[in-house]
Scaffold this active site. Structure first.
Site, PDB file in Angstrom:
ATOM      1  N   HIS A   1      -7.246  -6.200   0.156  1.00 37.33           N
ATOM      2  CA  HIS A   1      -6.163  -5.309   0.239  1.00 37.33           C
ATOM      3  C   HIS A   1      -5.519  -5.591   1.356  1.00 37.33           C
ATOM      4  CE1 HIS A   1      -4.141  -1.306  -0.373  1.00 37.33           C
ATOM      5  NE2 HIS A   1      -4.059  -1.230   0.784  1.00 37.33           N
TER       6      HIS A   1
ATOM      7  N   SER B   1       0.835  -1.379  -0.037  1.00 35.75           N
ATOM      8  CA  SER B   1      -0.067   0.047   0.028  1.00 35.75           C
ATOM      9  C   SER B   1       0.858   1.259   0.036  1.00 35.75           C
ATOM     10  CB  SER B   1      -1.095  -0.074   1.084  1.00 35.75           C
ATOM     11  OG  SER B   1      -1.868   0.804   0.982  1.00 35.75           O
TER      12      SER B   1
ATOM     13  N   ASP C   1      -9.260  -5.838  -4.525  1.00 39.28           N
ATOM     14  CA  ASP C   1      -8.713  -4.613  -4.138  1.00 39.28           C
ATOM     15  C   ASP C   1      -9.684  -3.614  -4.741  1.00 39.28           C
ATOM     16  OD1 ASP C   1      -6.339  -3.369  -2.788  1.00 39.28           O
ATOM     17  OD2 ASP C   1      -5.189  -5.190  -3.505  1.00 39.28           O
TER      18      ASP C   1
END
Length: 307
Positions: free
Chosen positions: A268, A151, A236
């Site tokens: 995610h 991320s 995601d």
């Protein structure tokens, strides 16, 4: 037509897109999983924690496996996510048991979080951390350094690929052999008018300066022999999928060896949490990237204190 703030915030809120649980629950579960996995790593892998590379309390990294593994072992550097304002190195070593058993030294990097630090300062701190690791790798005679980020950490790892480390540390950029970029944001401009930017206070100019997409030619110039994995979970948010796909295309079009991995049945959060599993597809690909073999090495090391 430009997206509204509400639309952008929804598009860049990964917790709203999980297929497994609600927004608050998936974040709480993520923190719990990372914390428990990292606590286990400190119990079962030789480790040296709290190496300072700067003046602040968070400018530290932890090293796993360095005492047990040979000097030429590859070094896997993990940069945590949390939208530059959450998480930390203390919960960022959850993959160490698997990767150390496979034969890699693992380093988990900490950095100051927003609003205590702005984006320029965070990037500078991570740069210092990688400089220290590259120097350590040279002294150990390591076969190479591999950067990984999740991320926000993938954004930071990608920026590190654009650096001329020969100027920074007198270490060849070639010491970085590859990178694993998981669910990253490579163009920060869409975040400027969202809640993500409230603690960071980036201007558009700040976002452009610190976006990996604006440094692609530099990355390509230093990455002729590097190999990359750009990965995301199939649950995601579409914007994370788009940014990852387009970044991989941009890398490949510049002659970089980059592979896109879309990992089934992951969101995610568990897309990175699952690095605790030896048979997880991304774990296996990371081991291959570092020219290791998880099976035989695991068998050989069962009797050591990394078991």
């Amino acid at each position: 037509m430009m997206a509204s703030r509400e639309e952008l915030e929804h598009a860049y809120s990964p917790s709203r897109w999980s297929h497994r649980m609600g927004s608050d629950d998936v974040i709480n579960a993520h923190i719990k999983t990372l914390t428990e996995g990292s606590n286990l790593a400190r119990e079962c892998v030789d480790c040296e924690v709290g190496f300072s590379f700067g003046l602040s309390e968070k400018e530290k990294f932890d090293v796993f496996g360095a005492k047990t593994l040979p000097g030429d072992a590859p070094i896997f550097v993990y940069i945590h996510g949390g939208y530059w304002s959450a998480l930390g190195r203390e919960m960022s070593s959850f993959m160490a048991p698997v990767l150390c058993k496979a034969g890699a030294v693992v380093v988990s990097v900490g950095y100051d979080l927003a609003p205590q630090a702005n984006m320029d300062e965070i990037v500078s701190q991570v740069k210092k951390a990688v400089s220290f690791v590259l120097t350590m790798a040279t002294r150990r005679g390591s076969s190479g350094v591999y950067l990984c980020g999740h991320s926000a950490g993938a954004h930071l790892a990608a920026l590190m690929l654009s650096q001329n480390w020969l100027e920074e540390t007198m270490v060849s950029p070639g010491m970085i052999k590859g990178a694993v970029l998981v669910c990253g944001v490579y163009d920060l401009r869409p975040l400027v008018n969202t809640y993500v930017n409230d603690p960071l206070k980036m201007t558009v100019e700040d976002a452009v300066r610190n976006s990996p997409v604006t440094h692609l030619d530099k990355i390509a110039g230093f990455s002729e022999k590097r190999r990359f994995i750009v990965a995301y979970g199939d649950h995601d948010p579409p914007e994370f999928q788009r940014q990852s796909t387009e970044f991989n295309i941009a890398l490949s079009s510049r002659g970089i060896q980059s592979t896109l991995m879309v990992i089934p049945d992951t969101d995610h959060f568990n897309v990175i949490e699952n690095l605790q599993l030896e048979d997880y597809s991304l774990s296996q690909e990371i081991v291959k990237l570092m020219n290791l073999n998880i099976g035989p090495i695991l068998d050989q090391m069962q009797s050591t204190n990394i078991s």
